[in-house]
Design a protein around this motif. Structure first.
Motif, short mmCIF file in Angstrom:
data_model
loop_
_atom_site.label_atom_id
_atom_site.label_comp_id
_atom_site.label_asym_id
_atom_site.label_seq_id
_atom_site.Cartn_x
_atom_site.Cartn_y
_atom_site.Cartn_z
N HIS A 22 73.64 18.46 76.84
CA HIS A 22 72.89 17.32 77.37
C HIS A 22 72.86 16.22 76.31
CE1 HIS A 22 71.50 19.64 80.79
NE2 HIS A 22 71.03 20.57 79.99
N VAL A 24 72.11 11.88 75.82
CA VAL A 24 71.73 10.56 76.35
C VAL A 24 72.58 9.51 75.64
CG1 VAL A 24 69.89 8.86 76.60
CG2 VAL A 24 69.38 11.30 76.82
N LYS A 144 69.99 18.16 84.09
CA LYS A 144 68.87 17.43 83.49
C LYS A 144 68.93 15.97 83.92
CE LYS A 144 66.39 16.76 79.16
NZ LYS A 144 66.37 17.02 77.70
N MET A 145 67.90 15.55 84.63
CA MET A 145 67.82 14.19 85.14
C MET A 145 66.85 13.38 84.26
SD MET A 145 69.84 13.87 87.83
CE MET A 145 71.07 14.82 86.93
N PRO A 146 66.83 12.05 84.40
CA PRO A 146 66.00 11.20 83.51
C PRO A 146 64.52 11.19 83.91
CG PRO A 146 67.17 9.82 85.07
CD PRO A 146 67.68 11.23 85.28
N GLU A 148 61.80 12.18 82.10
CA GLU A 148 60.91 11.69 81.05
C GLU A 148 60.93 10.17 80.97
OE1 GLU A 148 60.99 15.33 77.85
OE2 GLU A 148 62.77 14.05 78.01
N GLU A 149 62.09 9.59 81.16
CA GLU A 149 62.22 8.13 81.12
C GLU A 149 61.43 7.46 82.23
OE1 GLU A 149 65.91 9.80 79.14
OE2 GLU A 149 64.56 10.32 80.79
N SER A 150 61.16 8.18 83.31
CA SER A 150 60.41 7.60 84.43
C SER A 150 58.95 8.05 84.43
CB SER A 150 61.07 7.96 85.76
OG SER A 150 61.06 9.37 85.98
N ASN A 155 61.43 17.90 85.65
CA ASN A 155 62.80 17.57 86.02
C ASN A 155 63.02 17.64 87.54
OD1 ASN A 155 65.58 17.01 85.16
ND2 ASN A 155 66.05 19.09 85.84
N TYR A 158 61.74 12.45 89.79
CA TYR A 158 61.94 11.36 88.85
C TYR A 158 62.34 10.12 89.63
CZ TYR A 158 66.89 12.33 89.62
OH TYR A 158 68.12 12.52 90.21
N PHE A 160 64.62 6.12 89.08
CA PHE A 160 65.45 5.28 88.21
C PHE A 160 65.78 3.99 88.94
CE2 PHE A 160 68.32 7.82 90.73
CZ PHE A 160 69.39 6.99 91.03
#
Length: 205
Positions: A22, A24, A144-146, A148-150, A155, A158, A160
């Motif tokens: 994984h 980023v 693993k999708m984003p 935490e960023e959202s 997981n 989420y 985006f």
């Protein structure tokens, strides 16, 4: 340039996965092609990023599984001029048979490696064994999708933004009643999106 990430693996009864990477990367320029390889070795892939603004085209296909129709479905998607692929659950239909996650990865690799391939889970991803294995172990380890960023704590759900569109991927097999973390997160995210949208409208006016 080189981007560092994490390497993980998981065990499921008598099965042990290979290395799962994984990483980023970014920020990336919109509507551009990037060439990359994993671990500094192996085959080289190329990724096409979506445009920065409309028009944008989404390909949506759920319940892919691994049947005689799956390859045909993927080929039809590949022939479309799309920018982002959305998979709303029921990916590999592994249903506890872990090596089917491996074969599914190989099956979707030509598409998943070339354009954004955003997924969420369905009932076939649960794979919960009481007292032995928590649910979604395989799914969370591999996809693993984003989240935490959202601002999400899981997981399994989420959101985006891409080209001015705000995409929300919910977890229908995680708790979603009014007391759940998913519901609370969605309310916060929704109001954040509304405030941002109103600011854009006012600035445009």
């Amino acid at each position: 340039s080189v981007a560092e990430g994490e390497t993980t693996s998981y065990s499921y009864i008598f099965y042990s996965s290979g290395k799962i990477h994984h990483t980023v990367i970014g920020p990336l320029e919109p509507n551009s092609v990037y060439f990359y390889r994993c671990g500094g070795q192996g085959p080289e892939f190329q990724l096409k990023t979506p445009p920065a603004q409309f028009p944008i085209t989404f390909a949506v296909a759920g319940d892919l599984g691994q049947t005689g129709w799956t390859k045909s479905t993927l080929d039809h998607i590949d022939q479309c001029k799309y920018d982002v692929n959305l998979i709303p659950g029921d990916l590999s239909y592994a249903d506890y048979i872990q090596h089917r996650w491996d074969s599914f990865g190989r099956l979707v690799q030509p598409l998943a490696s070339a354009k954004p391939f955003m997924v969420t889970q369905g009932n076939h991803e649960v794979e919960h064994i009481p007292l032995l294995k928590d649910g979604f172990l395989s799914y969370n380890s591999r996809w693993k999708m984003p989240f935490e960023e959202s601002g999400s704590s899981s997981n399994l759900y989420y959101s985006f933004e891409v080209a001015g569109a705000h995409i929300v991927m919910l977890g229908s097999y995680d708790d979603y009643d009014v007391y759940s973390e998913q519901y609370k997160w969605l309310k916060v995210r929704w109001f954040q999106f509304l405030n941002t949208s109103m600011s854009r409208i006012l600035n445009y006016a």
